[in-house]
Design an enzyme around this catalytic site. Structure first.
Site, mmCIF file in Angstrom:
data_model
loop_
_atom_site.group_PDB
_atom_site.id
_atom_site.type_symbol
_atom_site.label_atom_id
_atom_site.label_comp_id
_atom_site.label_asym_id
_atom_site.label_seq_id
_atom_site.Cartn_x
_atom_site.Cartn_y
_atom_site.Cartn_z
ATOM 1 C CD GLU A 130 27.227 -33.970 2.963
ATOM 2 O OE1 GLU A 130 27.915 -33.131 2.369
ATOM 3 O OE2 GLU A 130 26.318 -33.665 3.769
ATOM 4 C CG HIS A 134 15.991 -31.487 1.320
ATOM 5 N ND1 HIS A 134 17.290 -31.368 1.750
ATOM 6 C CD2 HIS A 134 15.632 -30.249 0.869
ATOM 7 C CE1 HIS A 134 17.706 -30.125 1.588
ATOM 8 N NE2 HIS A 134 16.721 -29.417 1.049
#
Length: 397
Positions: free
Chosen positions: A299, A268
């Site tokens: 995103e 991550h």
């Protein structure tokens, strides 16, 4: 959308001038407080016009019904007319900072030029005149909203004029003149301090509120706006502007392809670096377009481009897509991650016949185009013109 540039340089306050060092940011500050300043200015104009003329009664009682007394009353009326003219000018131009400042300076200069003339013919009332002048100085520095440097120039200039009148009148002994001059210096010093503190405090409060708003409106990872701007109605305000002026408006919804794979493969922390790099690319490539970048989802990002037609938005999206695909992101340890992104565009052209009531319509139309790109293999751009009945798979621009 509000300006994205809240850099320390722009927010610096020049303490000597009691203004923001950046002229554009100072203008933004003045426009923000203009309704409040104009309300104070109009009240001050009416108040000063009434009392400046009303004190004409003292001219008549002191000098009697003489031509000189009536001439002094006429001068007072002239100041009152100037104040009322200023009131009308400000009322007719409520959005003009320049009119507000010019009105303030003009009325103060007219009133302060006339005041020593009135005092010249009433030397026996000098104590009352000095008290009146002290009140006028207070109005110059505090009651009449103005630029700090203009207030100081007017206050000091009026004091020099008043002191010169006392000296040339030659009705006071040197000790009294010295005492009066010292009182004028003291009055200006106190006015200077009070006005400086007020101007600085107001700007520091404005700066603090903007920084707090920035913290609330910005995504901490990417520095982009967060979805709070959608809830606050700022995007609907852009849409209303496009409707009012018939200007173009485009929205680009973009999404990093296979982002979950990046998190799963590299962790991550690496995913965050890719997100941050993509956001930086979006912000740098929209700087010259007056566009705004919003982190819409994990995103997913939304670009709002005022006055941008579909071909312009499509060309920008292609430049961003190409740059991102060809610029791997460094994730530490000498490793790099390459990724691509997909883009969906919804545009309202200039003088468009259909402008939706809510910005959500543009986001929905752009989302349909983005889905089409994803469905067609990703790493591409599609766009459409927003209509009352949008086509789910409109042709790419």
């Amino acid at each position: 959308m509000p300006s994205q540039d809240l850099s320390p340089l722009r927010l610096t306050i020049d303490r000597r001038r009691a203004e923001f060092a950046d002229p554009e940011f100072e203008d933004r500050f003045l426009r923000h407080f203009l309704p409040e300043r104009n309300a104070q200015l109009k009240a001050s104009l009416l108040f000063s016009a009434f009392f400046y003329v009303a004190f004409g009664v003292t001219d008549l009682t002191t000098l009697g019904i003489t031509p000189i007394a009536w001439a002094m009353v006429a001068l007072r009326v002239l100041v009152g007319v100037a104040a009322l003219g200023g009131y009308v000018a400000v009322s007719r131009n409520p959005d003009s900072v320049r009119v507000s400042i010019v009105t303030t300076c003009t009325v103060l200069v007219v009133g302060l030029v006339v005041f020593p003339i009135l005092c010249w013919y009433q030397p026996s009332a000098m104590a009352w005149n000095l008290m009146s002048f002290a009140l006028v100085l207070m109005a110059v520095y505090v009651n009449f909203p103005n630029r700090f440097v203009y207030a100081v120039a007017i206050g000091v200039g009026a004091s020099v004029e008043f002191a010169a009148m006392l000296i040339f009148q030659d009705t006071l002994n040197p000790d009294d003149i010295l005492a009066l001059v010292l009182m004028l210096i003291l009055g200006n010093a106190l006015g200077y301090i009070a006005a400086s503190r007020f101007h600085l405090a107001q700007r520091e409060q404005f700066r603090s509120s903007l920084l707090l708003q920035q913290l609330a409106d910005r995504d901490p990872l990417t520095g982009c706006y967060n979805r709070r701007v959608l809830q606050s109605g700022l995007l609907d305000a852009e849409l209303a502007r496009a409707r009012r002026y018939g200007s173009a408006l485009s929205a680009i919804l973009c999404d990093i392809d296979h982002f979950k794979r990046i998190n799963d493969s590299y962790g991550h922390a690496a995913g965050d670096q890719v997100l941050s790099g993509f956001a930086g690319l979006l912000q740098s490539m929209t700087q010259t377009t007056d566009g705004s970048v919003i982190r819409y989802g994990g995103e997913e990002f939304l670009l709002v481009l005022p006055q941008a037609e579909l071909p312009e938005a499509h060309a920008l999206a292609e430049r961003i897509r190409h740059a991102f695909a060809n610029t791997p992101t460094a994730i530490g340890g000498g490793a790099y991650v390459s990724a691509t992104a997909s883009f969906g565009i919804a545009s309202i052209p200039t003088l468009h016949a259909y402008v939706p009531p809510k910005f959500d319509a543009l986001i929905e139309a752009a989302d349909i185009q983005l889905y089409a790109v994803k469905h067609g293999g990703r790493n591409g751009v599609r766009g459409t013109i927003v209509s009352a009945t949008p086509e789910p798979l409109a042709a790419g621009a």
